[in-house]
Design an enzyme around this catalytic site. Structure first.
Site, short mmCIF file in Angstrom:
data_model
loop_
_atom_site.label_atom_id
_atom_site.label_comp_id
_atom_site.label_asym_id
_atom_site.label_seq_id
_atom_site.Cartn_x
_atom_site.Cartn_y
_atom_site.Cartn_z
N HIS A 1 5.13 -8.05 3.29
CA HIS A 1 3.96 -8.30 2.46
C HIS A 1 4.37 -8.75 1.05
CE1 HIS A 1 -0.53 -7.13 2.59
NE2 HIS A 1 -0.36 -8.06 1.68
N ARG B 1 -3.26 -10.81 6.90
CA ARG B 1 -3.29 -9.36 7.11
C ARG B 1 -2.80 -9.03 8.52
NH1 ARG B 1 -3.64 -8.94 2.45
NH2 ARG B 1 -5.03 -7.64 1.18
N GLU C 1 2.36 -1.02 8.01
CA GLU C 1 3.23 -1.42 6.91
C GLU C 1 3.69 -0.17 6.17
OE1 GLU C 1 0.89 -4.31 4.65
OE2 GLU C 1 1.49 -5.88 6.04
#
Length: 301
Positions: free
Chosen positions: A275, A227, A256
């Site tokens: 991601h 993360r 993000e």
């Protein structure tokens, strides 16, 4: 009357078809009071939504991390929160390994140099990279993904594996084939690779920062497929720019999608992705169907 399930994001077609066969799908939170279940990937589930969703039987995370769900609120209102641990472990682990190899061989630097016409011949000293064979791997955390990364690197590349996990004893980690590191500073000093595999919590936020980088082996490559926010991006930029570490790769960012102006993206020894660790067809099938399984089970009772 058919029960209603919130789903606003993409999941595998096979899983969506199973969901549609039994339930009505809702793609917004306009009327939480009508919802019997929630499936989320990126969407935030707030306390207010949970409070208003009086019929809610389950919140099913399409993935592992629960940082987008107010878990405390769910506990307060008696709503189970479930996730899909292990279902995307192979895909994320493969990306972590690919990162280590790609950074070690300076792939971004060389590809960018070719694109810009910077090289006049091959064999320059600035394109010399590092092998992965026989090196030392450090794991922060020891869950499904971390264990799979370790298995690949030990089996294929004969790496010795260290682990930082304050919640595991030296004996427990030894039984898993890992040597315990008592501090992050110790791990960063002795390892050639460090791979991050912990959730984002108040305890882990910013845990890898300036203090840790000050102790780092200058040949170290840092990989984060967990993360954003666990690694202090400002401190990472300075560590890479000043060559306190050899390189870094991250599939996750504090913001993000990261801005194109994010200074990390400009560095030749940093590789960033969006991601995508669990974004394979195989993982999507497993995770999506497991998330739907949780909903079907909860609503059957």
């Amino acid at each position: 009357m058919r029960k209603k399930v919130y789903l606003s994001e993409y999941i595998a077609k096979s899983a969506r078809a199973r969901l549609e066969k039994q339930f009505d799908i809702v793609d917004n939170f306009d009327h939480p009071e009508d919802l019997d279940a929630i499936i989320v990937r990126r969407t935030h589930v707030t306390r207010d939504i949970i409070r208003r969703a009086k019929k809610l039987k389950v919140i099913s995370m399409h993935g592992v991390g629960l940082d987008t769900i107010d878990v405390k609120a769910a506990q307060d209102y008696g709503v189970p929160v479930v996730n899909c641990p292990g279902e995307n472990a192979e895909s994320v682990a493969e990306l972590a390994v690919a990162f280590m190899m790609t950074a070690g061989r300076k792939i971004k630097y060389v590809e960018k140099g070719l694109e810009e016409g910077r090289f006049q011949h091959f064999g320059g000293s600035d394109t010399i990279g590092e092998e992965v064979m026989g090196k030392k791997l450090g794991l922060i955390g020891c869950g499904h993904i971390a264990n799979r990364v370790a298995s690949i690197m030990k089996t294929a590349f004969n790496q010795k594996v260290y682990c930082y996990n304050p919640h595991r004893s030296r004996e427990e980690l030894a039984s898993m084939g890992y040597e315990k590191c008592d501090t992050l500073e110790q791990m960063f000093q002795i390892c050639d690779y460090v791979s991050v595999h912990v959730p984002l919590t108040s305890d882990t936020k910013g845990m890898i920062g300036e203090k840790v980088f000050e102790h780092a082996n200058p040949n170290l490559i840092l990989v984060n497929t967990a993360r954003g926010g666990i690694v202090d991006e400002t401190a990472l930029y300075e560590a890479l720019r000043s060559r306190k570490i050899y390189g870094a790769c991250s599939d996750v960012f504090e913001d993000e999608v990261p801005s194109p102006d994010n200074p990390l993206l400009s560095l030749p020894n940093f590789i960033g992705t969006l991601h995508v660790g669990g974004s394979t067809q195989e993982a999507l099938e497993r995770v999506s169907n497991k998330a739907v399984d949780h909903v079907i089970e909860a609503l059957a009772s």
